[in-house]
Write a protein that holds these residues in place. Sequence first.
Motif, PDB file in Angstrom:
ATOM      1  N   GLY A 182      18.112  -0.872  14.531  1.00  0.00           N
ATOM      2  CA  GLY A 182      17.634  -1.529  13.529  1.00  0.00           C
ATOM      3  C   GLY A 182      17.886  -1.094  12.265  1.00  0.00           C
ATOM      4  N   GLN A 183      18.135  -2.001  11.050  1.00  0.00           N
ATOM      5  CA  GLN A 183      18.242  -1.638   9.919  1.00  0.00           C
ATOM      6  C   GLN A 183      16.797  -1.981   8.823  1.00  0.00           C
ATOM      7  OE1 GLN A 183      20.944  -0.113   8.544  1.00  0.00           O
ATOM      8  NE2 GLN A 183      21.470   0.028  10.782  1.00  0.00           N
ATOM      9  N   SER A 184      16.364  -0.759   8.547  1.00  0.00           N
ATOM     10  CA  SER A 184      15.143  -1.161   7.842  1.00  0.00           C
ATOM     11  C   SER A 184      15.576  -1.304   6.183  1.00  0.00           C
ATOM     12  CB  SER A 184      14.196   0.173   7.832  1.00  0.00           C
ATOM     13  OG  SER A 184      14.553   1.219   7.400  1.00  0.00           O
ATOM     14  N   LYS A 185      14.631  -1.647   5.286  1.00  0.00           N
ATOM     15  CA  LYS A 185      14.688  -1.844   3.942  1.00  0.00           C
ATOM     16  C   LYS A 185      13.430  -1.428   3.213  1.00  0.00           C
ATOM     17  CE  LYS A 185      15.609  -5.585   0.665  1.00  0.00           C
ATOM     18  NZ  LYS A 185      15.701  -7.340   0.795  1.00  0.00           N
ATOM     19  N   THR A 186      13.687  -0.658   1.991  1.00  0.00           N
ATOM     20  CA  THR A 186      12.476  -0.334   1.180  1.00  0.00           C
ATOM     21  C   THR A 186      11.820  -1.638   0.453  1.00  0.00           C
ATOM     22  OG1 THR A 186      13.281   1.971   0.896  1.00  0.00           O
ATOM     23  CG2 THR A 186      11.716   1.092  -0.646  1.00  0.00           C
ATOM     24  N   VAL A 187      10.716  -1.898   0.374  1.00  0.00           N
ATOM     25  CA  VAL A 187      10.286  -2.879  -0.282  1.00  0.00           C
ATOM     26  C   VAL A 187       9.092  -2.620  -1.315  1.00  0.00           C
ATOM     27  CG1 VAL A 187       8.623  -4.949   0.026  1.00  0.00           C
ATOM     28  CG2 VAL A 187      10.294  -4.197   1.910  1.00  0.00           C
ATOM     29  N   ASP A 188       9.166  -2.975  -2.464  1.00  0.00           N
ATOM     30  CA  ASP A 188       8.275  -2.880  -3.725  1.00  0.00           C
ATOM     31  C   ASP A 188       7.232  -3.978  -3.344  1.00  0.00           C
ATOM     32  OD1 ASP A 188       9.694  -1.237  -5.424  1.00  0.00           O
ATOM     33  OD2 ASP A 188      11.267  -2.533  -5.839  1.00  0.00           O
ATOM     34  N   LEU A 189       6.009  -3.398  -3.326  1.00  0.00           N
ATOM     35  CA  LEU A 189       5.016  -4.396  -2.951  1.00  0.00           C
ATOM     36  C   LEU A 189       4.686  -5.334  -4.072  1.00  0.00           C
ATOM     37  CD1 LEU A 189       4.603  -2.183  -0.763  1.00  0.00           C
ATOM     38  CD2 LEU A 189       2.172  -2.443  -0.714  1.00  0.00           C
ATOM     39  N   GLY A 190       4.953  -5.119  -5.333  1.00  0.00           N
ATOM     40  CA  GLY A 190       4.727  -6.132  -6.443  1.00  0.00           C
ATOM     41  C   GLY A 190       3.187  -6.808  -6.253  1.00  0.00           C
ATOM     42  N   GLY A 191       2.421  -5.835  -6.649  1.00  0.00           N
ATOM     43  CA  GLY A 191       1.024  -6.109  -6.835  1.00  0.00           C
ATOM     44  C   GLY A 191       0.451  -6.615  -5.596  1.00  0.00           C
ATOM     45  N   GLY A 192       0.837  -6.214  -4.489  1.00  0.00           N
ATOM     46  CA  GLY A 192       0.225  -6.747  -3.185  1.00  0.00           C
ATOM     47  C   GLY A 192       0.567  -8.010  -2.784  1.00  0.00           C
ATOM     48  N   PHE A 193       1.540  -8.615  -3.202  1.00  0.00           N
ATOM     49  CA  PHE A 193       2.178 -10.148  -2.860  1.00  0.00           C
ATOM     50  C   PHE A 193       0.937 -10.963  -2.843  1.00  0.00           C
ATOM     51  CE2 PHE A 193       5.272  -7.456  -0.336  1.00  0.00           C
ATOM     52  CZ  PHE A 193       6.434  -7.575  -1.036  1.00  0.00           C
ATOM     53  N   GLY A 194       0.016 -10.764  -3.827  1.00  0.00           N
ATOM     54  CA  GLY A 194      -1.029 -11.714  -4.111  1.00  0.00           C
ATOM     55  C   GLY A 194      -2.209 -11.548  -2.911  1.00  0.00           C
ATOM     56  N   VAL A 195      -2.045 -10.697  -1.985  1.00  0.00           N
ATOM     57  CA  VAL A 195      -3.053 -10.540  -1.003  1.00  0.00           C
ATOM     58  C   VAL A 195      -4.344 -10.044  -1.366  1.00  0.00           C
ATOM     59  CG1 VAL A 195      -3.641  -9.352   1.464  1.00  0.00           C
ATOM     60  CG2 VAL A 195      -1.187 -10.288   0.716  1.00  0.00           C
ATOM     61  N   PRO A 196      -5.538 -10.578  -1.331  1.00  0.00           N
ATOM     62  CA  PRO A 196      -6.933 -10.362  -1.924  1.00  0.00           C
ATOM     63  C   PRO A 196      -7.217  -8.805  -1.494  1.00  0.00           C
ATOM     64  CG  PRO A 196      -7.060 -12.462  -0.948  1.00  0.00           C
ATOM     65  CD  PRO A 196      -5.572 -11.992  -0.443  1.00  0.00           C
ATOM     66  N   ARG A 197      -7.976  -8.109  -2.094  1.00  0.00           N
ATOM     67  CA  ARG A 197      -8.384  -6.690  -1.989  1.00  0.00           C
ATOM     68  C   ARG A 197      -7.292  -5.703  -1.517  1.00  0.00           C
ATOM     69  NH1 ARG A 197     -11.049 -10.661   0.966  1.00  0.00           N
ATOM     70  NH2 ARG A 197      -9.810 -10.151   2.968  1.00  0.00           N
ATOM     71  N   VAL A 198      -6.267  -6.004  -2.157  1.00  0.00           N
ATOM     72  CA  VAL A 198      -5.325  -4.977  -2.097  1.00  0.00           C
ATOM     73  C   VAL A 198      -4.821  -4.252  -3.487  1.00  0.00           C
ATOM     74  CG1 VAL A 198      -2.854  -4.563  -1.764  1.00  0.00           C
ATOM     75  CG2 VAL A 198      -4.103  -6.040  -0.179  1.00  0.00           C
ATOM     76  N   ASP A 199      -4.899  -3.186  -3.713  1.00  0.00           N
ATOM     77  CA  ASP A 199      -4.689  -2.329  -5.041  1.00  0.00           C
ATOM     78  C   ASP A 199      -3.361  -1.505  -4.536  1.00  0.00           C
ATOM     79  OD1 ASP A 199      -4.597  -1.203  -7.260  1.00  0.00           O
ATOM     80  OD2 ASP A 199      -6.531   0.227  -7.068  1.00  0.00           O
ATOM     81  N   ALA A 200      -2.250  -2.112  -5.172  1.00  0.00           N
ATOM     82  CA  ALA A 200      -0.890  -1.387  -4.922  1.00  0.00           C
ATOM     83  C   ALA A 200      -0.641  -0.677  -6.105  1.00  0.00           C
ATOM     84  CB  ALA A 200       0.128  -2.346  -4.682  1.00  0.00           C
ATOM     85  N   ARG A 201      -0.476   0.492  -6.248  1.00  0.00           N
ATOM     86  CA  ARG A 201       0.099   1.497  -7.305  1.00  0.00           C
ATOM     87  C   ARG A 201       0.995   2.355  -7.043  1.00  0.00           C
ATOM     88  NH1 ARG A 201      -5.802   3.059 -10.496  1.00  0.00           N
ATOM     89  NH2 ARG A 201      -6.690   1.054  -9.856  1.00  0.00           N
ATOM     90  N   TRP A 202       1.833   3.101  -8.107  1.00  0.00           N
ATOM     91  CA  TRP A 202       2.500   4.057  -7.950  1.00  0.00           C
ATOM     92  C   TRP A 202       1.714   5.492  -6.964  1.00  0.00           C
ATOM     93  CZ3 TRP A 202       2.975   8.392 -11.999  1.00  0.00           C
ATOM     94  CH2 TRP A 202       4.414   9.348 -11.633  1.00  0.00           C
ATOM     95  N   TRP A 203       2.374   5.993  -6.203  1.00  0.00           N
ATOM     96  CA  TRP A 203       1.614   7.011  -5.211  1.00  0.00           C
ATOM     97  C   TRP A 203       0.632   8.129  -5.823  1.00  0.00           C
ATOM     98  CZ3 TRP A 203       2.131  12.242  -4.879  1.00  0.00           C
ATOM     99  CH2 TRP A 203       3.313  12.797  -5.387  1.00  0.00           C
ATOM    100  N   PRO A 204       1.068   8.607  -6.839  1.00  0.00           N
ATOM    101  CA  PRO A 204       0.067   9.889  -7.556  1.00  0.00           C
ATOM    102  C   PRO A 204      -1.204   8.891  -8.122  1.00  0.00           C
ATOM    103  CG  PRO A 204       2.299  10.024  -8.403  1.00  0.00           C
ATOM    104  CD  PRO A 204       2.327   8.742  -7.731  1.00  0.00           C
ATOM    105  N   LEU A 205      -1.022   7.756  -8.584  1.00  0.00           N
ATOM    106  CA  LEU A 205      -2.391   7.034  -8.914  1.00  0.00           C
ATOM    107  C   LEU A 205      -3.021   6.533  -7.893  1.00  0.00           C
ATOM    108  CD1 LEU A 205      -0.928   4.744 -11.861  1.00  0.00           C
ATOM    109  CD2 LEU A 205      -1.945   7.146 -11.979  1.00  0.00           C
ATOM    110  N   VAL A 206      -2.726   6.290  -6.583  1.00  0.00           N
ATOM    111  CA  VAL A 206      -3.210   5.801  -5.548  1.00  0.00           C
ATOM    112  C   VAL A 206      -4.033   7.190  -4.967  1.00  0.00           C
ATOM    113  CG1 VAL A 206      -3.098   5.269  -3.140  1.00  0.00           C
ATOM    114  CG2 VAL A 206      -1.774   4.058  -4.714  1.00  0.00           C
ATOM    115  N   ARG A 207      -3.296   8.380  -5.083  1.00  0.00           N
ATOM    116  CA  ARG A 207      -4.115   9.644  -4.487  1.00  0.00           C
ATOM    117  C   ARG A 207      -5.231   9.824  -5.530  1.00  0.00           C
ATOM    118  NH1 ARG A 207      -1.070   7.670  -1.777  1.00  0.00           N
ATOM    119  NH2 ARG A 207       0.259   8.642  -0.636  1.00  0.00           N
TER     120      ARG A 207
END
Length: 213
Positions: free
Chosen positions: A134-159
């Motif tokens: 299988g071939q995998s692909k990196t994905v940008d979450l783009g604000g969590g694709f509009g899924v409620p209760r998802v906070d998607a950020r640059w990894w240092p900010l997440v930590r």
Amino acid sequence: MQRAMLAMAAVLAIGGCARTPQPPFDDSQKLVRATLKILTDDGNTICVDNRTNGKPLAIFATMSVAPPPSRRPLAWHVVTPLRSNAALTARQIYQDTIVDKPAHIPDPVNATPALGFLDQQRLNSAAMVLSRTGQSKTVDLGGGFGVPRVDARWWPLVRLSQKCYLKYVISDPVWSDTMGFVTINIEHWGTTYAFQRRNNDWVAVAQWSNWLF
């Protein structure tokens, strides 16, 4: 009169922009979005790195070929959000690495039933094939694709975020015509979700044995 016409044109232009449709998601984006929905299914808010990272079936392939005496039984289970205990404290990490006083992290057990024999065989076969070809692909979450209760950020900010203690990393997705897989980890626990294509989207059908790393 001229001012009124200009104002009306501006309103129409803004309205046209607002109605501009979003480009359709590709399969990799749909798989990540479906994973986010699983992780928030019980109403919890999660923090997640805003880019996928890692091979989705590397752990599955390694653990599947390990001699049975050296590992616990492995199986596909009914899907549920992966949760973990609180992260190790700075003191626990210091004692574990400097003082040689190992910190104890409990093994993550699956709280849901295992699937039947035929489902186990089908999922294991699909996952093993995709782990090799299988071939995998990196994905940008783009604000969590509009899924409620998802906070998607640059990894240092997440930590550093205090918004939620549930901080996830999602792997690059991998898929075939009918099956897809995504791995996630939170603190020291991980799991892999299996998805099946349905009505031009992906539906979660199984969760592999959780592991400690």
